[in-house]
Design an enzyme around this catalytic site. Structure first.
Site, PDB file in Angstrom:
ATOM      1  N   SER A   1      -5.043   2.697  16.780  1.00 40.95           N
ATOM      2  CA  SER A   1      -6.187   3.547  16.406  1.00 40.95           C
ATOM      3  C   SER A   1      -7.459   2.822  16.822  1.00 40.95           C
ATOM      4  CB  SER A   1      -6.193   3.815  14.899  1.00 40.95           C
ATOM      5  OG  SER A   1      -5.059   4.561  14.533  1.00 40.95           O
TER       6      SER A   1
ATOM      7  N   LYS B   1     -12.222  -0.028   9.387  1.00 38.35           N
ATOM      8  CA  LYS B   1     -12.384  -0.065  10.838  1.00 38.35           C
ATOM      9  C   LYS B   1     -12.435   1.335  11.420  1.00 38.35           C
ATOM     10  CE  LYS B   1      -8.851  -0.241  13.249  1.00 38.35           C
ATOM     11  NZ  LYS B   1      -7.916   0.690  13.938  1.00 38.35           N
TER      12      LYS B   1
ATOM     13  N   LYS C   1      -7.272  11.315  15.460  1.00 39.29           N
ATOM     14  CA  LYS C   1      -6.963  10.293  14.443  1.00 39.29           C
ATOM     15  C   LYS C   1      -8.182   9.981  13.601  1.00 39.29           C
ATOM     16  CE  LYS C   1      -4.990   7.137  12.025  1.00 39.29           C
ATOM     17  NZ  LYS C   1      -4.320   5.931  12.495  1.00 39.29           N
TER      18      LYS C   1
END
Length: 292
Positions: free
Chosen positions: A95, A238, A170
């Site tokens: 990701s 993140k 995502k």
């Protein structure tokens, strides 16, 4: 197939094991003690990412962040790019930044290879059960080449669009999950401070319109205060930072995404970065004067 797999962490280990169990030959980089069993099962340890790429027709990456992917692909003459030959396929299941993904794909495609970004959702539980949701971006023919491998690791597999669109999907997923965790945290903290039993409030809400998978699973973790990581706050932070950065580049206001990202910053600063992201409720408790 000869498959390269780089990134044998909490998620990567079971994903790689499913591919070995399906009969594929896996060439592995960064084999540590926790992933040594993959070699026992038939995986082949390689000394570098370049060596993995040389030995493999398809190379899968499952790494923590954008700089990790860039380093594994291109750094120091030992990256994947230096072991590729025309016709190979690179699949990044990490990701990372959609913008960086498009640049990485351009550089790999210039070598005569294909590139698919295919980040996943489902956490460690989904990785172990081979039930991950896989959100892919890339050319149709490259996706179809990758599909048989995806089907050994996941259940809900979608080609969203071109390269980078998987990463965009995502981030959209992480926005929804992050904001819902924050909402459930607020609701259960409110119930507790108002004198109600949070466990019974959660049970009542599960029968109404507020019911969700996050209220079910993460709400239970909040009630029981069991925060062993399925997905760490540090990693979710993140992803939320990537979403905030992408929104800024688009001149797009995502106020609640930004606020939740800041709460995750506070969680990491308070030492909860390695806890499950349901532990965000601890940060809200601190803002309210601490646990009572």
């Amino acid at each position: 197939m000869n498959i390269g797999f780089i990134g044998l962490g909490v998620m990567g280990r079971p994903m790689a094991e499913h591919l070995i169990d399906a009969g594929h030959t896996l060439h592995l980089s960064r084999v540590k003690e926790a992933s040594r069993h993959l070699v026992t099962k038939g995986g082949k340890a390689a000394h570098s990412a370049k060596a993995v790429a040389e030995a493999s027709d398809i190379i899968i990456l499952m790494l923590p962040d954008t700089p990790d992917v860039e380093a594994v692909l291109f750094a120091g003459g030992d990256g994947v790019a230096f072991g590729l030959s025309a016709g190979k396929l690179v699949i990044d299941m990490s990701s990372i930044s959609p913008v960086a993904t498009k640049d990485f794909a351009r550089r790999i495609e210039a070598l005569g290879c294909d590139y698919v970004d295919a980040p996943v959702s489902g956490g460690e539980v989904g990785a172990k059960a081979a039930s991950l949701t896989i959100m892919a971006g890339g050319k149709d023919e490259a996706f179809e080449r990758a599909r048989p491998l995806f089907e050994k690791m996941g259940k809900n597999i979608t080609l969203v669009g071109g390269v980078g669109d998987g990463q965009t999907a995502k981030l959209a997923n992480q926005i929804i999950v992050g904001l819902t965790i924050e909402a459930v945290s607020e609701a259960l903290l409110f119930a507790k401070r108002a004198g109600a039993d949070p466990a019974k409030v959660r049970a009542a809400l599960m029968g109404g319109f507020a019911a969700s998978r996050i209220l079910e699973v993460h709400g239970e973790r909040m009630v029981k205060e069991t925060f062993d990581p399925g997905f760490r706050i540090r990693l979710h932070r993140k992803d939320m930072t990537l979403a905030v950065d992408a929104a800024r580049a688009l001149d797009l206001s995502l106020p609640n995404t930004a606020a939740t990202q800041q709460l995750m910053n506070a969680a990491v600063a308070n030492g909860d970065g390695e806890r499950d992201h349901s532990a965000l409720i601890r940060t809200l408790e601190l803002l309210a004067g601490g646990p009572r």
